[in-house]
Design an enzyme around this catalytic site. Structure first.
Site, PDB file in Angstrom:
ATOM      1  N   HIS A  54     -26.303 -15.755  14.230  1.00 39.07           N
ATOM      2  CA  HIS A  54     -25.599 -14.694  13.365  1.00 39.07           C
ATOM      3  C   HIS A  54     -24.557 -15.574  12.578  1.00 39.07           C
ATOM      4  CE1 HIS A  54     -26.369 -10.990  15.826  1.00 39.07           C
ATOM      5  NE2 HIS A  54     -27.274 -11.365  15.212  1.00 39.07           N
ATOM      6  N   GLU A  56     -21.083 -15.733  12.912  1.00 38.52           N
ATOM      7  CA  GLU A  56     -20.136 -16.442  13.720  1.00 38.52           C
ATOM      8  C   GLU A  56     -20.840 -17.978  14.288  1.00 38.52           C
ATOM      9  OE1 GLU A  56     -19.769 -12.143  14.456  1.00 38.52           O
ATOM     10  OE2 GLU A  56     -21.197 -13.488  13.725  1.00 38.52           O
ATOM     11  N   CYS A  88     -21.937 -12.570  19.980  1.00 34.49           N
ATOM     12  CA  CYS A  88     -21.168 -13.334  19.219  1.00 34.49           C
ATOM     13  C   CYS A  88     -19.713 -13.404  19.771  1.00 34.49           C
ATOM     14  CB  CYS A  88     -20.985 -12.927  18.001  1.00 34.49           C
ATOM     15  SG  CYS A  88     -22.361 -13.366  16.769  1.00 34.49           S
ATOM     16  N   THR A 164     -35.544   8.139 -21.514  1.00 34.86           N
ATOM     17  CA  THR A 164     -36.222   7.021 -20.811  1.00 34.86           C
ATOM     18  C   THR A 164     -37.304   6.315 -21.392  1.00 34.86           C
ATOM     19  OG1 THR A 164     -37.319   8.110 -19.219  1.00 34.86           O
ATOM     20  CG2 THR A 164     -35.186   7.439 -18.521  1.00 34.86           C
ATOM     21  N   ALA A 165     -37.894   7.174 -22.384  1.00 39.61           N
ATOM     22  CA  ALA A 165     -39.006   6.763 -23.163  1.00 39.61           C
ATOM     23  C   ALA A 165     -39.134   7.488 -24.505  1.00 39.61           C
ATOM     24  CB  ALA A 165     -40.344   7.138 -22.518  1.00 39.61           C
ATOM     25  N   TRP A 173     -39.225  -2.043 -24.990  1.00 37.81           N
ATOM     26  CA  TRP A 173     -38.414  -1.996 -24.008  1.00 37.81           C
ATOM     27  C   TRP A 173     -36.934  -1.457 -24.583  1.00 37.81           C
ATOM     28  CZ3 TRP A 173     -39.966  -3.452 -19.384  1.00 37.81           C
ATOM     29  CH2 TRP A 173     -41.073  -4.399 -19.243  1.00 37.81           C
ATOM     30  N   THR A 199     -45.058   6.407 -12.886  1.00 36.67           N
ATOM     31  CA  THR A 199     -44.729   5.280 -13.616  1.00 36.67           C
ATOM     32  C   THR A 199     -46.065   4.395 -13.118  1.00 36.67           C
ATOM     33  OG1 THR A 199     -42.564   5.538 -12.913  1.00 36.67           O
ATOM     34  CG2 THR A 199     -43.187   3.294 -12.883  1.00 36.67           C
ATOM     35  N   ARG A 210     -39.038 -11.595  -9.721  1.00 38.94           N
ATOM     36  CA  ARG A 210     -39.396 -12.796 -10.558  1.00 38.94           C
ATOM     37  C   ARG A 210     -38.160 -13.192 -10.913  1.00 38.94           C
ATOM     38  NH1 ARG A 210     -42.520  -8.827 -12.819  1.00 38.94           N
ATOM     39  NH2 ARG A 210     -41.289  -8.668 -14.597  1.00 38.94           N
ATOM     40  N   LEU A 293     -39.774  11.624  -9.616  1.00 41.36           N
ATOM     41  CA  LEU A 293     -39.406  11.329  -8.392  1.00 41.36           C
ATOM     42  C   LEU A 293     -37.836  11.261  -8.231  1.00 41.36           C
ATOM     43  CD1 LEU A 293     -40.697  10.212  -5.844  1.00 41.36           C
ATOM     44  CD2 LEU A 293     -40.570   7.830  -6.672  1.00 41.36           C
TER      45      LEU A 293
END
Length: 363
Positions: A54, A56, A88, A164-165, A173, A199, A210, A293
């Protein structure tokens, strides 16, 4: 009133705690700074992984004999139980620490009690210093303990008019490269990334982290009720990160590692999904699914934080960020408290917390 040296030390402990985000589940992120008897920094550390020392312990090891008579600043009340590591509290007492300052009390009944144990051993104990900052960095774990399910952060990218689209389905993008890189940071801080069948069909997403060195890959979860969206060869099925496909109990599939859940409406039960993930050690979820969703999670009262990347773009048509969430009138609207706004290149990242899901301190 806290001395400036106390505040400086605790702020450093909070910074250290953040280094463990995404790597410690099912444990919390914790930072610790130890000063010597004269108040000079002697050691510091953070909880790096579940099952490891931990915060500590790391700080005390670095401080060595200088810890005797000194002060330990910890973002979370020192634990008082033996799990994969020892308590601890005992480590602090044996090191000769004379004063402990911690920011947030431990809500886990299995680990709490450190305050009393330290006091009984003659250690001076103070708590509450930089509590809000320490709560914020550890919000996922604290929420999971208090609610008994994973913390859910819903992330989306949209145009300024909420799309969103485009009408033809194109979405790459909307947000900038900087915003997309920031999403990988959110993934790296999460135990699981969740998307839906829409999706999966439209984007064939990879969902792995990434561009972040040393990141622990989150569990990739696809909610595929009818077991028709994730097909052999899908990018999410590669070996870059573990994957779990959630399907209905009666769905017909040959995919490995499926999670069978009860149906709810036209999809799966959100509470059942979160319960199953919690049982697997998942304490934080990044919801990257589409509007359907997201609507199901909002309707279930299972969104704890919203992170929206708003791009300076207008479309006028196309899917909205949020579909049916069971809200039929303005009086039922889910009101949000905006906690942060940040410019990322041309985009604006807005972070907000649903008012109805706020958990009072001490609850």
């Amino acid at each position: 009133m806290a001395r400036q040296t106390d505040t400086t030390a605790m702020r450093r402990a909070v910074e250290l705690a953040a280094r463990g985000l995404g790597a410690t589940s099912p444990n919390p992120v914790v930072g610790c700074v130890v000063t010597d008897a004269s108040g000079h920094p002697a050691g510091e550390g953070f909880h790096q992984r579940a099952g490891g020392p931990h915060a500590e312990v790391h700080a005390l090891r670095e401080a060595g004999v200088l810890a005797r008579g000194g002060t330990a600043y910890v973002t979370l009340e020192p634990c008082d139980h033996t799990g994969r590591t020892g308590p601890c509290t005992q480590a602090l007492i044996e090191a000769g620490i004379s004063r402990v300052v911690y920011a947030v009390g431990d809500p886990d009944p299995r680990a709490t009690g450190g305050d009393g144990t330290l006091r009984a051993a003659g250690v001076t104990v103070e708590h509450g210093l930089l509590e809000a900052e320490a709560e914020a960095v550890n919000t996922a774990w604290l929420t999971s303990v208090r609610k008994g399910r994973p913390f859910v952060r819903w992330k989306y990218a949209a145009t300024l008019d909420g799309r969103t689209a485009a009408a033809d389905g194109t979405s790459r993008w909307i947000s900038s490269a900087g915003s997309r890189a920031d999403v990988h940071r959110l993934r790296a801080e999460s135990d699981a990334v969740v998307v839906g069948s829409g999706t999966a069909r439209a984007d064939d997403p990879h969902l792995a982290v990434r561009g972040i060195e040393g990141a622990v890959q989150p569990l990739r979860v696809v909610v595929d009720t009818e077991a028709k969206a994730v097909r052999p060869g899908a990018r999410v099925l590669d070996d870059a990160a573990p994957t779990l496909v959630a399907v209905a109990e009666d769905a017909d599939t040959d995919l490995p590692d499926v999670l069978r859940l009860p149906r709810a409406g036209r999809g799966l039960s959100v509470p059942a999904l979160l319960d199953a993930l919690h049982a697997r050690g998942v304490r934080s979820v990044l919801l990257e699914g589409g509007p359907t969703l997201a609507g199901a999670f909002v309707a279930a009262g299972a969104v704890d934080q919203v992170v929206g990347y708003l791009a300076p773009v207008l479309l006028g048509a196309g899917p909205a960020a949020l579909a049916d969430a069971g809200i039929g009138t303005l009086a039922q609207a889910l009101r949000l408290d905006v906690t942060e706004t940040v410019r990322i290149g041309p985009d604006l990242r807005v972070t907000a917390t649903p008012q109805s899901t706020a958990t009072p301190k001490g609850a």
